[in-house]
Design an enzyme around this catalytic site. Structure first.
Site, PDB file in Angstrom:
ATOM      1  N   HIS A  99       0.834  -1.205   0.000  1.00  0.00           N
ATOM      2  CA  HIS A  99       0.000   0.000   0.000  1.00  0.00           C
ATOM      3  C   HIS A  99       0.870   1.257   0.000  1.00  0.00           C
ATOM      4  O   HIS A  99       0.604   2.202  -0.753  1.00  0.00           O
ATOM      5  CB  HIS A  99      -0.906   0.002   1.225  1.00  0.00           C
ATOM      6  CG  HIS A  99      -1.676   1.269   1.401  1.00  0.00           C
ATOM      7  ND1 HIS A  99      -2.892   1.504   0.789  1.00  0.00           N
ATOM      8  CD2 HIS A  99      -1.405   2.401   2.117  1.00  0.00           C
ATOM      9  CE1 HIS A  99      -3.329   2.709   1.107  1.00  0.00           C
ATOM     10  NE2 HIS A  99      -2.447   3.270   1.920  1.00  0.00           N
ATOM     11  N   GLU A 100       1.900   1.271   0.837  1.00  0.00           N
ATOM     12  CA  GLU A 100       2.783   2.432   0.867  1.00  0.00           C
ATOM     13  C   GLU A 100       3.541   2.574  -0.451  1.00  0.00           C
ATOM     14  O   GLU A 100       3.809   3.698  -0.898  1.00  0.00           O
ATOM     15  CB  GLU A 100       3.764   2.318   2.037  1.00  0.00           C
ATOM     16  CG  GLU A 100       3.097   2.281   3.411  1.00  0.00           C
ATOM     17  CD  GLU A 100       2.122   3.435   3.626  1.00  0.00           C
ATOM     18  OE1 GLU A 100       2.368   4.544   3.103  1.00  0.00           O
ATOM     19  OE2 GLU A 100       1.107   3.225   4.306  1.00  0.00           O
ATOM     20  N   HIS A 103       1.566   4.573  -2.861  1.00  0.00           N
ATOM     21  CA  HIS A 103       1.746   6.026  -2.762  1.00  0.00           C
ATOM     22  C   HIS A 103       2.999   6.483  -3.501  1.00  0.00           C
ATOM     23  O   HIS A 103       3.013   7.546  -4.126  1.00  0.00           O
ATOM     24  CB  HIS A 103       1.833   6.443  -1.290  1.00  0.00           C
ATOM     25  CG  HIS A 103       0.529   6.346  -0.558  1.00  0.00           C
ATOM     26  ND1 HIS A 103      -0.629   6.918  -1.024  1.00  0.00           N
ATOM     27  CD2 HIS A 103       0.210   5.759   0.626  1.00  0.00           C
ATOM     28  CE1 HIS A 103      -1.611   6.683  -0.175  1.00  0.00           C
ATOM     29  NE2 HIS A 103      -1.134   5.975   0.829  1.00  0.00           N
ATOM     30  N   HIS A 107       3.135   9.100  -6.610  1.00  0.00           N
ATOM     31  CA  HIS A 107       4.017  10.269  -6.643  1.00  0.00           C
ATOM     32  C   HIS A 107       4.854  10.283  -7.909  1.00  0.00           C
ATOM     33  O   HIS A 107       5.031  11.331  -8.544  1.00  0.00           O
ATOM     34  CB  HIS A 107       4.919  10.260  -5.409  1.00  0.00           C
ATOM     35  CG  HIS A 107       5.802  11.458  -5.297  1.00  0.00           C
ATOM     36  ND1 HIS A 107       7.126  11.433  -5.692  1.00  0.00           N
ATOM     37  CD2 HIS A 107       5.572  12.715  -4.849  1.00  0.00           C
ATOM     38  CE1 HIS A 107       7.668  12.623  -5.490  1.00  0.00           C
ATOM     39  NE2 HIS A 107       6.747  13.420  -4.978  1.00  0.00           N
TER      40      HIS A 107
END
Length: 230
Positions: A99-100, A103, A107
């Protein structure tokens, strides 16, 4: 009015929603922390594989203390994984790490909602810091200054709420990316992906509960302002 009023029930409802959501994510994470992945990869190893598969080589992976303190730091290009995720081979750990990574991919691609959320950080900080003090001062005084302060407090609160609302698609999209990458990269197999999805879905509920609690707070502010006018 400042010790008890009927609008307190809105605070109670919001608190209950937040507690239930937080409890669910903790119990779900704990459950799938006991199930090891077939790949045997740790959270950090899974994160590294995902990032490299997306052509991302300039994001470092670091360990951070605490539980569920995982986050991606875009300004320093660091993906920080908590103690319970970094070195664990569990389905829960790999799901959170992925999940991270979602991100980080957002980005790298310039995902619009993430950019908007980043731009709203100063607004959200102002709202969190000054909305209630201004509103409370507005309740205590009278005249035109009271109305101005009440409205200013609500506007600042709306800024913080907007940040929370735009966070929802950012988080949901990161989870969606994570699950697809876990499957396509062969990090999780079969029903392991669906189990990781349960962990990420439970985590997403905390953001939904936070927005719901803030909406109830906004309703309370409006009710108190109308009462002040009366």
């Amino acid at each position: 009015m400042f010790y008890y009023d009927s609008t307190y029930i809105l605070i109670v409802i919001g608190a209950i929603l937040s507690i239930v959501a937080s409890s669910r994510v903790k119990t779900t994470f704990a459950r799938y922390s006991r199930e090891r992945s077939c790949s045997g990869l740790t959270g950090a190893e899974a994160a590294s594989r995902i990032l490299h598969s997306q052509g991302i080589y300039d994001v470092s992976i670091q360990r951070v203390s605490g539980d569920l303190t995982d986050h991606f730091d875009p300004s320093n290009r660091i993906l920080r994984l908590s103690d319970s995720v970094y070195g664990s081979t569990s389905l829960a750990a790999i799901g959170v790490a992925a999940h991270e990574c979602g991100h980080a991919v957002q980005h790298a691609e310039g995902y619009a909602p993430l950019s908007i959320r980043s731009a709203l950080v100063p607004v959200a900080n102002l709202g969190a810091k000054f909305s209630w003090p201004l509103f409370l001062i507005g309740l205590l005084i009278s005249g035109s200054a009271s109305r101005i302060l009440l409205q200013a407090g609500i506007l600042l609160f709306l800024g913080a709420l907007l940040f929370q609302v735009i966070t929802l698609p950012v988080e949901f999209n990161a989870s969606s990316r994570a699950l697809k990458l876990l499957d396509s990269q062969g990090i999780l197999y079969g029903d392991e992906v669906s189990k990781a999805k349960k962990v990420l879905s439970a985590a997403a509920l905390t953001y939904v509960a936070s927005v719901a609690a803030s909406l109830l707070q906004l309703l309370r502010l409006l009710m108190l302002m109308n009462r002040k006018r009366d």
